[in-house]
Write an enzyme that holds these catalytic residues in place. Structure first.
Site, PDB file in Angstrom:
ATOM      1  N   ARG A   1      30.082  64.618  22.215  1.00  0.00           N
ATOM      2  CA  ARG A   1      29.430  65.834  21.716  1.00  0.00           C
ATOM      3  C   ARG A   1      29.835  67.049  22.541  1.00  0.00           C
ATOM      4  O   ARG A   1      28.999  67.759  23.103  1.00  0.00           O
ATOM      5  CB  ARG A   1      27.914  65.661  21.736  1.00  0.00           C
ATOM      6  CG  ARG A   1      27.244  66.557  20.705  1.00  0.00           C
ATOM      7  CD  ARG A   1      25.831  66.183  20.443  1.00  0.00           C
ATOM      8  NE  ARG A   1      25.306  66.990  19.368  1.00  0.00           N
ATOM      9  CZ  ARG A   1      24.265  66.655  18.637  1.00  0.00           C
ATOM     10  NH1 ARG A   1      23.663  65.524  18.846  1.00  0.00           N
ATOM     11  NH2 ARG A   1      23.825  67.440  17.696  1.00  0.00           N
ATOM     12  N   CYS A   2      31.144  67.287  22.596  1.00  0.00           N
ATOM     13  CA  CYS A   2      31.676  68.288  23.517  1.00  0.00           C
ATOM     14  C   CYS A   2      33.075  68.649  23.074  1.00  0.00           C
ATOM     15  O   CYS A   2      33.787  67.853  22.496  1.00  0.00           O
ATOM     16  CB  CYS A   2      31.715  67.658  24.914  1.00  0.00           C
ATOM     17  SG  CYS A   2      32.921  68.351  26.035  1.00  0.00           S
ATOM     18  N   GLN A   6      36.087  59.830  12.414  1.00  0.00           N
ATOM     19  CA  GLN A   6      35.802  61.258  12.365  1.00  0.00           C
ATOM     20  C   GLN A   6      37.048  62.059  11.983  1.00  0.00           C
ATOM     21  O   GLN A   6      36.965  63.262  11.769  1.00  0.00           O
ATOM     22  CB  GLN A   6      35.299  61.747  13.725  1.00  0.00           C
ATOM     23  CG  GLN A   6      33.999  61.098  14.173  1.00  0.00           C
ATOM     24  CD  GLN A   6      33.567  61.507  15.566  1.00  0.00           C
ATOM     25  OE1 GLN A   6      33.204  60.647  16.363  1.00  0.00           O
ATOM     26  NE2 GLN A   6      33.600  62.791  15.901  1.00  0.00           N
ATOM     27  N   GLU A  45      27.603  71.186  19.369  1.00  0.00           N
ATOM     28  CA  GLU A  45      27.662  70.631  20.716  1.00  0.00           C
ATOM     29  C   GLU A  45      27.122  71.561  21.794  1.00  0.00           C
ATOM     30  O   GLU A  45      27.014  71.160  22.952  1.00  0.00           O
ATOM     31  CB  GLU A  45      29.112  70.247  21.020  1.00  0.00           C
ATOM     32  CG  GLU A  45      29.620  69.252  20.008  1.00  0.00           C
ATOM     33  CD  GLU A  45      31.130  69.075  19.997  1.00  0.00           C
ATOM     34  OE1 GLU A  45      31.581  68.040  19.525  1.00  0.00           O
ATOM     35  OE2 GLU A  45      31.847  69.973  20.454  1.00  0.00           O
TER      36      GLU A  45
END
Ligand code: FES
Ligand code: FES
Lengths: 788, 161
Positions: free
Chosen positions: A372-373, A225, A742
């Site tokens: 996802r944060c 990523q 998110e």
């Protein structure tokens, strides 16, 4: 000046259009190019031997049986890595992590040795034949055990490390918070554990390292990523010249934070390719992914909320224990030891807050990633939203009313929180009102009364989150010293089409479409005419990558700014073509016209052609620019989620009957994609609330090492979502957008849990730690029934 | 072992180890990488293909078990007259994000529509319940399969898989 026919009149499908995704063309045909789809000539395959023990001294490795298997090319051990000074590597948090073990193993699943073979099946066969002599040691599986004075020291190889403590961190003002508590009529507290979960993207991690011995060129295809940051880390770890390292992150089958760190497998594969002179492919299997790569959360939280009897919130105190695993490998800004947890005052106006956090080593996998944060915003949001809900019951208020009473008002923005964030914009009452209206809150509460009278367990849960995303301004945000700024390069070709190169990396978010829409919005070239390139460090500008909802706040802003730079030059060329002074040129995309004489006009496509064919003397040819964006602040998306549930008293099974999510992420670039992101986040949030958990037994065995033990929501139990939106632009972002990927994972777990607790509160149930499996809910009901 | 398979309508042969999984035969021997692998435990459905028209998880069959059968992968979904309605609908309804689950989802959807041309929301959700998607929350996958059903009903002749 004939370029090609273009429809001047066609509506530009820029911001606000649900443009169909460009990337889908390859995915629906099975033509995606994921890491395991890449095949290089002469490629070898690597498999990793992992420790069955959580804590054990390594006495020796005998690889002779493995080496004798036909097709095995090499066995790599820690000893071999140590000869090249690669047995250890730095982590994203400035700690060190073993690449292959040399002294002792520190978690179950740790990398012990690797086999390189001509065939992937042979590599796996040979791994089974490596003989390792271990002496098991005592095991630490929780921070509570880790801090005991007689706990075994996990990181005894570190100079000066005499216990398992990693960091102590504080934020906010302790004295002011004490004063706020002294003024309180009532203090509501909650102890809760945010369990260890795993991002578990459907595609696991992997790489192909291709090091050319002749040129020194290292091309590493990697599920990353953050390819640019990884390139720099590789240069530092391996001592390779950075210009010879090229990281290519191909199509990613999801990431959710799991694909941010550097994993030992990447380093071993690269070393093996360097030593053997052939490309080496390593693809994790699912168990390896779940037991060894970046987990999330594992956070023990204590919170206290100080209130007046009328519901006015005065202050918040939290103390936290973080279970970091065997190596401190959180991927987060270096200044903040528990990420952005200090956003914990959430959507509420209060004068004081104090956060105390301590991190500990345990014999568990490392790599606290933000699943996802945005760096522990999820934990913070969960704690405050659970506390507020319980506080409402204790005060005898409706949870919606208590929230509304304390929300930061629209006219208070920009709002400085007691821990130092400056919220950019918000309309918390607006989002809440819309959510209540959509779910029919008042009617649902009446219905609940009737159902309760019938003996049914019905609950309604709310959560009104505020996130802090888009790290970030260079003075506060860096990872390993690398400032969290991001770049975009835009080049317009003679025929009026272009290419945008960005530092972020899509994993399903649709960057190839949305970033082209930003360009379209700014310069008037349709999104299908702008190719978006990402993921290849040789061909994109530097930046720290895609996680923590930072792509739109940082790269989205860079894209808007670089487009404006291109327009600056285009305006000069237009003036030349129109034979007027630059000040007399007006731009209404896609057309440049003469002020006061709108018939005299050229389009951006005409200008692009002229940039290569008919530009003024003294001007450089071409039409392109680069921009590196340093955000002036984070962005602060928010929203209210409302959930209705029905709980079966006899089995503890709970079912979501309604789920309304109102999100405000500022300006929406592509509403279709935004809604898709929210659907996905609400589902992962549901998974975390209901089923996703990685546990360990007392000897450190990981329970949750496959999709039979680590449950993911399927289409059957996943709630049906009803979405709503309000739009409060970010005042400092060039296009007013905030980041949304998110929000739903951050906001929704508390909403689901609050709904179940709402159902069970009359029975006396005050808290159940996630995941709320039916067994745990049933136990809580039974315990509440038992006479105290 | 030599196996003969009708791969997406074309007769193919391969010489494979008896233990080689069908998913790997498809990917490595036949070079069709649209079939993905997401787990080791038959849990995720990323590897779903159609065997004689019915969905199977190709990670849980040996290649040799496909000997003499017809296998359809995502690469075989489109016909001579263009994309399958399910493919069109997945793009139209934003039924995919990262795309990793998508081939399996579309094949299950296509097979469902052969059996049940007018499925309910629940029919679809049960049909795809062996396929995990981590990205979409399933809402738009369900919608896409419904849209494909309508498209097939509107143009039945052009829409047979
Ligand atoms: S790879 Fe076949 S079910 Fe997961
Ligand atoms: S689209 Fe990513 S797993 Fe389904």
């Amino acid at each position: 000046m004939a370029t090609e026919a273009h429809e001047d009149q066609a509506e530009i499908r820029g911001i606000g259009h649900s443009v169909k995704r460009k990337e889908d063309a390859r995915f629906i045909r099975g033509k995606g190019n994921y890491i395991d789809d890449i095949h290089l000539p002469g490629m070898l395959y690597m498999a990793i031997l992992r420790s069955p023990f959580a804590h054990a001294k390594l006495n020796g490795i005998d690889a002779s049986r493995a080496q004798a298997v036909p097709g095995v090319v090499a066995v790599v051990t820690g000893e071999l890595m140590a000869q090249h000074n690669l047995a250890w590597m730095p982590t994203m948090s400035g700690d060190t992590q073993a690449v292959l073990v040399t002294d002792k193993v520190r978690f179950q699943g740790q990398e012990v040795a690797a086999v390189i073979a001509e065939d992937p099946y042979v590599a796996k066969d040979a791994v089974e034949l490596i003989d390792v002599d271990y002496d098991a040691l005592d095991v630490v599986v929780s921070p509570q055990q880790a801090l005991a004075s007689d706990a075994p020291v996990i990181r005894d190889e570190k100079d000066g490390q005499t216990d398992n403590h990693i960091y102590h961190w504080e934020s906010g003002d302790a004295d002011a918070t004490d004063r706020a508590f002294a003024d309180a009529d009532r203090v509501v507290s909650l102890d809760t554990f945010y369990p260890r979960s795993h991002p578990a993207p459907l595609e696991t991690c992997g790489c192909i390292a291709d090091v050319d011995g002749a040129t020194g060129q290292a091309t590493i295809y990697m599920t990353s990523q953050a390819p640019h940051a990884i390139r720099t880390v590789f240069a530092l770890v391996a001592g390779l010249p950075e210009e010879n390292i090229r990281i290519v992150s191909p199509d990613l089958g999801g990431g959710f934070g799991n694909k941010v760190p550097v994993y030992p497998g990447y380093v071993v594969a690269t070393a093996a390719s360097l030593l053997l002179g052939r490309p080496v492919k390593w693809i994790e299997d699912r168990s390896e992914n779940l037991i060894s790569t970046g987990f999330a959360r594992d956070f023990h939280m204590h919170g206290e909320l100080a209130l007046k009897n009328d519901g006015t919130m005065l202050g918040l105190r939290t103390s936290l224990l973080a279970d970091e695993g065997a190596f401190h490998a959180d991927a987060q800004p270096s200044k903040f030891k528990v990420g952005l947890f200090h956003v914990v005052t959430g959507s509420y106006d209060m004068s004081a807050a104090h956060v105390v956090a301590d991190g500990y080593y345990t014999n568990k996998a490392p790599g606290g990633v933000a699943y996802r944060c945005s760096f522990r915003v999820t934990e913070a949001s969960y704690l405050i939203e659970r506390l507020v809900q319980n506080a409402a019951y204790e005060l005898g208020m409706d949870p919606a009313d208590l929230r509304k009473k304390n929300f930061i008002r629209k006219d208070q923005f920009p709002y400085e929180t007691p821990t130092g964030f400056v919220y950019d914009s918000g309309d918390y009452h607006g989002a809440m009102d819309l959510a209540l209206e959509k779910i029919g809150y008042a009617e649902l509460r009446e219905e609940q009364e009737r159902k309760r009278a019938e003996g049914k367990l019905w609950g309604i849960g709310l959560a009104s989150f505020t996130e802090a995303v888009g790290a970030g301004p260079h003075k506060d945000y860096d990872i390993l010293g690398l400032k969290m700024n991001d770049g975009a390069e835009l080049r317009i070709h003679p025929t009026g089409k272009g290419i945008l190169k960005i530092s972020s990396k899509t994993q399903g978010q649709g960057h190839e479409t949305t970033f082209a829409q930003i360009v379209a919005e700014e310069i008037g070239i349709q999104p299908e005419d702008i190719k978006v390139q990402h993921g290849d460090t040789d061909n994109t500008p530097y930046g720290l990558g895609t996680y923590a909802s930072r792509s739109t706040p940082t790269v989205g802003a860079a894209t808007a700014m670089v487009s404006r730079r291109v327009i600056e030059k285009a305006r000069k060329i237009a003036a030349h073509l129109l034979e007027v002074a630059e000040e007399d040129v007006e731009f209404t995309r896609p057309t440049f016209s003469v002020r006061g004489a709108p018939d005299k006009a050229v389009t951006i496509q005409d200008v692009a052609f002229a940039a290569y064919t008919n530009f003024p003397d003294g001007m450089e040819s071409g039409l392109e620019a680069a921009y590196y964006y340093d955000p002036p602040n984070l962005t602060f998306p928010f929203g209210t989620y409302a959930v209705a549930v029905e709980v079966d008293r006899e089995t503890g099974v709970w079912q979501v009957t309604r789920m309304v999510a109102v999100d405000d992420c500022g300006v929406r670039i592509n509403p279709m994609i935004v809604e898709g992101q929210i659907h996905g986040g609400l589902t992962e949030g549901y998974g975390i609330a209901a089923m996703e958990q990685i546990t360990f037994d007392e000897t450190g065995n990981c329970i949750g090492s496959n999709f039979i033990d680590y449950l993911l929501p399927t289409a059957v139990e996943t709630p049906r979502f009803e979405l709503g939106e309000t739009v409060t632009p970010s005042p400092h972002h060039p296009i007013g957008a905030k980041g949304v990927g998110e929000s739903a994972t951050v906001g929704s777990p508390a909403a689901y849990v609050n709904a179940v607790i709402d159902a069970l509160w009359p029975l006396g149930v005050r808290n159940i730690d996630m995941p709320l499996t039916s067994a745990k809910v049933w136990e809580a009901i039974e315990a509440a029934k038992a006479p105290a | 072992m030599e196996i003969s398979v009708t791969m997406n309508g074309t007769a193919r042969t391969a010489d494979v180890e008896p233990r080689m999984l069908l998913a790997h035969v498809i990917r490595e021997e036949f070079g069709l990488t649209g079939t993905h692998v997401g787990c080791d435990t038959t849990s995720c459905g990323a590897c779903t293909v159609l065997l004689d028209g019915s969905p199977v998880k190709s990670c849980t069959m040996f290649g040799v078990q496909a000997d003499g059968h017809e296998v359809t992968t995502v690469e075989g979904l489109a016909g001579a007259d263009g994309l399958h309605p399910v493919q069109v609908a997945f793009q139209e309804e934003h039924g995919l994000q990262c795309g990793y689950c998508t081939p399996g989802m579309m094949l299950v959807g296509a097979a469902l529509l052969e059996r049940n041309p007018d499925p309910t929301d629940d029919d679809i959700r049960w049909a795809i319940s062996g396929n995990i998607c981590r990205c979409t929350g399933y809402m738009n996958i369900v919608k896409a399969i419904q849209t494909a059903a309508k498209a097939k009903a509107a143009a039945p002749a052009a829409a047979t898989a």
